[in-house]
Design an enzyme around this catalytic site. Structure first.
Site, PDB file in Angstrom:
ATOM      1  N   PRO A  33       0.756  -1.192   0.049  1.00  0.00           N
ATOM      2  CA  PRO A  33      -0.148  -0.028   0.063  1.00  0.00           C
ATOM      3  C   PRO A  33       0.845   1.357   0.000  1.00  0.00           C
ATOM      4  CG  PRO A  33      -0.094  -1.092   2.096  1.00  0.00           C
ATOM      5  CD  PRO A  33       0.746  -1.978   1.440  1.00  0.00           C
ATOM      6  N   ASP A  34       0.258   2.463  -0.605  1.00  0.00           N
ATOM      7  CA  ASP A  34       1.016   3.708  -0.319  1.00  0.00           C
ATOM      8  C   ASP A  34       0.709   4.260   0.973  1.00  0.00           C
ATOM      9  OD1 ASP A  34      -1.584   4.610  -0.780  1.00  0.00           O
ATOM     10  OD2 ASP A  34      -1.054   5.678  -2.801  1.00  0.00           O
ATOM     11  N   PHE A  35       0.898   5.522   1.231  1.00  0.00           N
ATOM     12  CA  PHE A  35       0.700   6.053   2.602  1.00  0.00           C
ATOM     13  C   PHE A  35      -0.649   6.679   2.608  1.00  0.00           C
ATOM     14  CE2 PHE A  35       5.369   5.028   2.313  1.00  0.00           C
ATOM     15  CZ  PHE A  35       5.609   4.631   3.459  1.00  0.00           C
ATOM     16  N   ARG A  36      -0.837   7.642   1.616  1.00  0.00           N
ATOM     17  CA  ARG A  36      -1.736   8.807   1.879  1.00  0.00           C
ATOM     18  C   ARG A  36      -2.966   8.411   1.005  1.00  0.00           C
ATOM     19  NH1 ARG A  36       3.225  10.498   2.793  1.00  0.00           N
ATOM     20  NH2 ARG A  36       3.566  11.434   4.692  1.00  0.00           N
ATOM     21  N   ASN A 107      11.008   4.919  -1.457  1.00  0.00           N
ATOM     22  CA  ASN A 107      10.626   3.739  -1.282  1.00  0.00           C
ATOM     23  C   ASN A 107      11.671   2.709  -0.410  1.00  0.00           C
ATOM     24  OD1 ASN A 107       8.375   4.463  -2.366  1.00  0.00           O
ATOM     25  ND2 ASN A 107       8.749   3.398  -4.241  1.00  0.00           N
ATOM     26  N   ASP A 109      11.367  -0.658  -0.311  1.00  0.00           N
ATOM     27  CA  ASP A 109      10.940  -2.126  -0.514  1.00  0.00           C
ATOM     28  C   ASP A 109      11.979  -2.714  -1.454  1.00  0.00           C
ATOM     29  OD1 ASP A 109      10.383  -0.848  -3.172  1.00  0.00           O
ATOM     30  OD2 ASP A 109       8.290  -0.622  -2.670  1.00  0.00           O
ATOM     31  N   HIS A 126      15.006   7.517   1.665  1.00  0.00           N
ATOM     32  CA  HIS A 126      14.464   7.154   3.132  1.00  0.00           C
ATOM     33  C   HIS A 126      15.114   6.151   3.786  1.00  0.00           C
ATOM     34  CE1 HIS A 126      10.686  10.233   2.357  1.00  0.00           C
ATOM     35  NE2 HIS A 126      12.055  10.723   2.444  1.00  0.00           N
TER      36      HIS A 126
HETATM   37  P1  OAD Z   1       2.046   8.690  -0.842  1.00  0.00           P
HETATM   38  O1  OAD Z   1       1.256   7.726  -0.167  1.00  0.00           O
HETATM   39  O2  OAD Z   1       2.057  10.118   0.099  1.00  0.00           O
HETATM   40  O3  OAD Z   1       1.718   9.206  -2.063  1.00  0.00           O
HETATM   41  C1  OAD Z   1       1.749   8.275  -3.208  1.00  0.00           C
HETATM   42  C2  OAD Z   1       0.936   8.793  -4.307  1.00  0.00           C
HETATM   43  O4  OAD Z   1       0.999   7.863  -5.452  1.00  0.00           O
HETATM   44  C3  OAD Z   1      -0.564   9.431  -4.187  1.00  0.00           C
HETATM   45  O5  OAD Z   1      -0.515  10.569  -4.738  1.00  0.00           O
HETATM   46  C4  OAD Z   1      -1.148   8.448  -5.033  1.00  0.00           C
HETATM   47  O6  OAD Z   1      -2.409   8.910  -5.642  1.00  0.00           O
HETATM   48  C5  OAD Z   1      -0.384   7.963  -6.015  1.00  0.00           C
HETATM   49  N1  OAD Z   1      -0.437   6.690  -6.597  1.00  0.00           N
HETATM   50  C6  OAD Z   1      -0.761   5.284  -5.867  1.00  0.00           C
HETATM   51  N2  OAD Z   1      -0.575   4.189  -6.701  1.00  0.00           N
HETATM   52  C7  OAD Z   1      -0.429   4.837  -7.776  1.00  0.00           C
HETATM   53  C8  OAD Z   1      -0.130   4.246  -9.123  1.00  0.00           C
HETATM   54  N3  OAD Z   1      -0.314   3.030  -9.483  1.00  0.00           N
HETATM   55  N4  OAD Z   1       0.028   5.088 -10.477  1.00  0.00           N
HETATM   56  C9  OAD Z   1       0.222   6.345 -10.049  1.00  0.00           C
HETATM   57  N5  OAD Z   1       0.130   7.075  -8.983  1.00  0.00           N
HETATM   58  C10 OAD Z   1      -0.353   6.263  -7.947  1.00  0.00           C
HETATM   59  O7  OAD Z   1       3.509   8.291  -0.803  1.00  0.00           O
HETATM   60  P2  OAD Z   1       4.968   8.755  -0.757  1.00  0.00           P
HETATM   61  O8  OAD Z   1       4.915  10.139  -1.650  1.00  0.00           O
HETATM   62  O9  OAD Z   1       5.943   7.959  -1.246  1.00  0.00           O
HETATM   63  O10 OAD Z   1       8.296   8.393   4.720  1.00  0.00           O
HETATM   64  O11 OAD Z   1       5.060   9.250   0.788  1.00  0.00           O
HETATM   65  C11 OAD Z   1       6.432   9.894   1.075  1.00  0.00           C
HETATM   66  C12 OAD Z   1       6.881   9.511   2.407  1.00  0.00           C
HETATM   67  O12 OAD Z   1       5.827   9.526   3.581  1.00  0.00           O
HETATM   68  C13 OAD Z   1       7.190   7.936   2.741  1.00  0.00           C
HETATM   69  O13 OAD Z   1       8.651   7.721   1.935  1.00  0.00           O
HETATM   70  C14 OAD Z   1       7.244   7.796   4.028  1.00  0.00           C
HETATM   71  C15 OAD Z   1       5.845   8.442   4.176  1.00  0.00           C
HETATM   72  O14 OAD Z   1       5.681   8.906   5.591  1.00  0.00           O
HETATM   73  C16 OAD Z   1       8.707   8.003   5.802  1.00  0.00           C
HETATM   74  O15 OAD Z   1       8.441   6.876   6.238  1.00  0.00           O
HETATM   75  C17 OAD Z   1      10.012   8.604   6.415  1.00  0.00           C
END
Ligand code: OAD
Length: 350
Positions: A33-36, A107, A109, A126
């Protein structure tokens, strides 16, 4: 999408190199999963951990008081269970074609490496799970020991502790309140001087200093955003030449591969990586394999997380996994048969 991609394709055909800026969105299709993202993002699913606020799970001060929340998640996030996506393999293709300047990734991963991108090209902004340290005395703990302690849920709730001072041990991933690796700053100082193409993918651009990088790209850079939503500097200070693609990143990767006629190269790389991974006895689940194979592969990967082993370790692992390797071969065979069947069925429906 093809029309929007035209300036990028032309730049690549001229041999201009790309710097990638990656976030969790590039790995969602791998099952991480992503984060937000609302509902599906990690932070939306954390109620069960009873945190004061979601990001506390990665906050160093919170961890110091209560490491349990992080280690609950750690079981799920620990690398080794996942297989690279088409987008990860696109990075490898850029490398093969000498079009890859650098990959800045948030990432943890390690899927860029699993796709075969040279570690020297990757800046893990990170941090990563590759090493671990005690948060009190900084004593190092090897990943094998960390995992051993994590798996012993009856001892200390599976929270790894330092044999020297009994402090909590944490993987070297960068928590809120910690600084990014020096390599990140050193490399960016060099790279930011000259960037032909900057491709930002799957990130909400909310966490600094990483989120500030696209704005620091030279004004001459061709910037590309591939993300479900328009974010960061692409929203605030859109440049005339920016390409914005609100598409799934694997879909964009496939379009680029098609437009550059790289399909055969992609197939060759995927096959070669599959073979290599099988040889190391940690062939992994992929969107291309059938569901019944993935469970078996997941269990293998768990035991074999490092990508490259020393000869001695590799020999031992090979011997130990000879039996499972046979089962993997069977699984692959059935997967291939299934793919052939799916192919036939697809043709039939046409
Ligand atoms: P986020 O979850 O904040 O953002 C992910 C983005 O990717 C969102 O805008 C989604 O809409 C988009 N997205 C998801 N799946 C997608 C797909 N298949 N194709 C295109 N877009 C997609 O994740 P990050 O920006 O990586 O830090 O978060 C940054 C940091 O916040 C992480 O490294 C982590 C977290 O807290 C730490 O743990 C220090």
């Amino acid at each position: 999408m093809d029309i929007k991609l035209k300036p990028l394709i032309e730049a690549l055909q001229k041999g201009e190199k790309a710097v990638f800026f990656l976030g969790a969105g590039v790995s969602t299709s791998c099952g991480i999963p992503d984060f937000r993202s609302p509902k599906t993002g990690l932070y939306a699913q954390l109620q069960r951990l009873k945190l004061p606020y979601s990001e506390a799970v990665f906050d160093i001060d919170y961890f110091r008081n209560d490491p349990k929340a992080f280690y609950t998640l750690c079981d799920e996030l620990y690398p080794g269970k996942f297989f690279p996506s088409t987008f990860h393999f696109l990075l490898r293709l850029f490398q093969e074609k000498d079009l890859l300047q650098r990959v800045y990734t948030q990432n943890i991963d390690t899927l860029e490496q699993l796709a075969g991108v040279n570690p020297a090209k990757i800046i893990a902004a990170h941090g990563s799970f590759a090493d671990n340290h005690c948060i009190d005395c900084n004593e190092r703990m090897l990943p094998e020991e960390l995992k051993r302690q994590m798996n012993q849920k009856t001892v200390n709730d599976g929270i790894p502790t330092c044999p020297k001072c009994k402090g909590y041990v944490k993987p070297d991933i960068v928590f809120f309140g910690e600084s990014l690796p020096a390599k990140f700053f050193d490399s960016w100082k060099e790279d930011s001087k000259a960037i032909d193409i900057a491709i930002v993918v799957g990130t909400s651009l909310t966490v600094y200093p990483f989120a500030g990088l696209p704005a620091e790209c030279p004004i001459t850079s061709l910037r590309v955003l591939v993300n479900n939503e328009v974010v960061g500097d692409f929203k605030r200070n859109k440049r005339k030449t920016d390409i914005i693609l609100k598409n799934h990143c694997d879909e964009v990767a496939s379009a680029i591969i098609l437009l550059l006629d790289w399909q055969l190269d992609l197939d060759a790389i995927v096959d070669q990586r599959m073979k290599k991974l099988t040889k190391n006895a940690y062939l992994i689940r992929t969107t291309m394999v059938s569901n019944h194979s993935t469970e078996l592969m997941d269990s293998l990967i768990y035991e074999n997380t490092a990508e490259e082993f020393s000869d001695e370790v590799q020999d031992k692992k090979m011997a130990a996994t000879e039996k499972t390797a046979k089962r993997v071969a069977e699984a692959i065979k059935s997967t291939e048969e299934e793919r052939a069947l799916q192919h036939d069925l697809a043709n039939l429906s046409i």
